[in-house]
Design a protein around this motif. Structure first.
Motif, mmCIF file in Angstrom:
data_model
loop_
_atom_site.group_PDB
_atom_site.id
_atom_site.type_symbol
_atom_site.label_atom_id
_atom_site.label_comp_id
_atom_site.label_asym_id
_atom_site.label_seq_id
_atom_site.Cartn_x
_atom_site.Cartn_y
_atom_site.Cartn_z
ATOM 1 N N ASP A 169 0.814 -1.228 0.000
ATOM 2 C CA ASP A 169 0.000 0.000 0.000
ATOM 3 C C ASP A 169 0.839 1.266 0.000
ATOM 4 O O ASP A 169 0.408 2.285 -0.533
ATOM 5 C CB ASP A 169 -0.905 0.016 1.241
ATOM 6 C CG ASP A 169 -1.805 -1.202 1.278
ATOM 7 O OD1 ASP A 169 -2.721 -1.276 0.457
ATOM 8 O OD2 ASP A 169 -1.556 -2.091 2.125
ATOM 9 N N ALA A 209 -5.005 1.290 -5.780
ATOM 10 C CA ALA A 209 -4.733 2.262 -4.711
ATOM 11 C C ALA A 209 -3.307 2.084 -4.202
ATOM 12 O O ALA A 209 -2.759 0.980 -4.236
ATOM 13 C CB ALA A 209 -5.711 2.074 -3.553
ATOM 14 N N SER A 258 0.175 4.603 -2.121
ATOM 15 C CA SER A 258 0.797 5.906 -1.857
ATOM 16 C C SER A 258 2.318 5.753 -1.887
ATOM 17 O O SER A 258 2.871 4.835 -1.274
ATOM 18 C CB SER A 258 0.381 6.432 -0.481
ATOM 19 O OG SER A 258 1.306 7.422 -0.051
ATOM 20 N N ARG A 298 -1.214 7.591 -5.455
ATOM 21 C CA ARG A 298 -0.744 8.956 -5.192
ATOM 22 C C ARG A 298 0.778 8.972 -5.012
ATOM 23 O O ARG A 298 1.334 8.030 -4.447
ATOM 24 C CB ARG A 298 -1.410 9.521 -3.933
ATOM 25 C CG ARG A 298 -2.921 9.638 -4.036
ATOM 26 C CD ARG A 298 -3.542 10.161 -2.760
ATOM 27 N NE ARG A 298 -3.341 9.291 -1.617
ATOM 28 C CZ ARG A 298 -2.513 9.531 -0.613
ATOM 29 N NH1 ARG A 298 -1.815 10.651 -0.568
ATOM 30 N NH2 ARG A 298 -2.394 8.669 0.381
ATOM 31 N N ASP A 354 -5.004 7.259 4.261
ATOM 32 C CA ASP A 354 -6.189 7.668 3.489
ATOM 33 C C ASP A 354 -6.646 9.075 3.867
ATOM 34 O O ASP A 354 -7.438 9.680 3.152
ATOM 35 C CB ASP A 354 -7.320 6.658 3.704
ATOM 36 C CG ASP A 354 -6.943 5.283 3.161
ATOM 37 O OD1 ASP A 354 -6.022 5.211 2.312
ATOM 38 O OD2 ASP A 354 -7.540 4.276 3.598
ATOM 39 N N GLY A 389 -6.027 11.310 1.071
ATOM 40 C CA GLY A 389 -6.485 10.652 -0.157
ATOM 41 C C GLY A 389 -6.654 11.557 -1.365
ATOM 42 O O GLY A 389 -6.716 11.070 -2.488
ATOM 43 N N ASN A 436 -2.065 14.768 -4.066
ATOM 44 C CA ASN A 436 -1.260 14.074 -5.078
ATOM 45 C C ASN A 436 -0.375 15.072 -5.811
ATOM 46 O O ASN A 436 -0.819 16.161 -6.164
ATOM 47 C CB ASN A 436 -2.191 13.374 -6.085
ATOM 48 C CG ASN A 436 -1.428 12.445 -7.016
ATOM 49 O OD1 ASN A 436 -0.444 11.817 -6.612
ATOM 50 N ND2 ASN A 436 -1.868 12.344 -8.263
#
Ligand SMILES: NC(=O)c1ccc[n+]([C@@H]2O[C@H](COP(=O)([O-])OP(=O)(O)OC[C@H]3O[C@@H](n4cnc5c(N)ncnc54)[C@H](OP(=O)(O)O)[C@@H]3O)[C@@H](O)[C@H]2O)c1
Length: 273
Positions: A82, A132, A134, A177, A238, A241, A244
């Motif tokens: 993640d 999803a 990051s 992101r 999140d 979220g 970015n």
């Protein structure tokens, strides 16, 4: 409930300084973390201290095979990926441009820029498959303001901040992101190591760094690794979220202007003349 509950993360350069603080905070906030760096004893000791939530894999981020194995390790150990924090870094020197050392520059590029790009390359497919993810890359205030660090270090950090924006535009469409965090002056061993010291020798200089770094920004205390870890954890969560392609400066207000108390002292001195 933790900010990073259920997430699986990789933190490069997690064996000391900002990376180590990120590892500790991520686990505290509910993540499972792969610690990726070169020093096995330190990495294994940190993983053992944190228990099942952490795992170390020896990684040189400048080597593509190592970075590929690092991502595979996270997927096999935790079943997903993640968050990636591309934090690994080595110090630059304040050499004048007339003494520019091309070999040292290539080594610096290898760890900081090549390492960051390789990390994003190998993490992206897993994150895109999940829809999803990051990625947080470590920039520096030196990417934005001149005279804070050496020329080579400044150049690679500026490149990291800009390439983070570029990759953010690509991966954002797939739900992944990408942001960067640019620390100001943070008390870690990187300064001592830049002067040729070992990690242990560098740690002996922390009190000197703390005293100096108390005076360089508006917030009158030294910047500490956890200050950066908090921003990295937030960007990885999140809660961020819709953030970015951003660079978040964490510097106690250093570039906000000349230090207020010094300006007042100077003005008071003028008035006495
Ligand atoms: N401290 C500051 O004031 C400051 C300011 C702006 C930006 N930064 C950036 O913040 C990041 C962390 O630095 P720090 O201050 O926490 O310094 P640090 O304590 O020296 O940590 C650097 C970490 O990077 C790892 N590393 C170095 N080369 C590596 C490689 N080839 N492959 C994998 N890991 C590698 C080191 O672990 P091993 O030796 O075990 O590999 C270490 O854990 C760096 O990117 C640095 O440029 C720091």
């Amino acid at each position: 409930m933790g900010m990073l509950d259920g997430k699986a993360a990789i933190i490069t350069g997690g064996t000391s300084g900002i990376g180590e603080a990120c590892v500790e905070l991520f686990v505290q906030e509910g993540a499972r973390v792969v610690i990726a760096a070169r020093r096995e004893a330190e990495g294994e000791a940190l993983a053992a201290r944190l228990g099942q939530a952490a795992s170390f894999i020896r990684t040189d981020v400048a080597r593509e095979a190592d970075v590929r194995a690092m991502v595979a390790h996270c997927l096999s150990r935790f079943g997903r990926l993640d968050c990636l924090v591309n934090n690994a870094g080595t110090p630059g020197t304040m050499a004048p441009i007339a003494e520019f050392d091309a070999e040292k520059f290539d080594a610096l590029v290898g760890v900081h820029l090549r390492g960051t790009l390789l990390g994003m390359k190998h993490a992206a497919p897993a994150m895109l498959a999940q829809g999803a993810g990051s990625i947080v890359n470590l920039g520096s205030l030196a990417a934005h303001f001149a005279g804070l660090s050496g020329h080579a270090y400044t150049a690679v950090k500026a490149a990291i901040v800009q390439v983070s924006r570029n990759v953010a535009i690509e991966l954002g469409e797939g739900g992944v992101r990408v942001n960067s965090v640019s620390p100001g002056a943070i008390v870690t061993g990187i300064f001592g190591k830049g002067a040729g010291q070992t990690e242990a020798e560098a740690a002996k200089g922390f009190d000197t760094l703390k005293a100096h770094f108390t005076t360089v920004q508006a917030i009158r205390r030294p910047g500490m690794p956890v200050d950066i870890a908090c921003a990295v954890a937030w960007l990885s969560s999140d809660l961020a979220g819709f953030v970015n392609g951003e660079d978040v400066k964490v510097d106690g207000g250093m570039p906000g202007g000349f230090t207020w108390s010094r300006s007042r002292e100077f003005r008071a001195g003028m008035a006495k003349r």
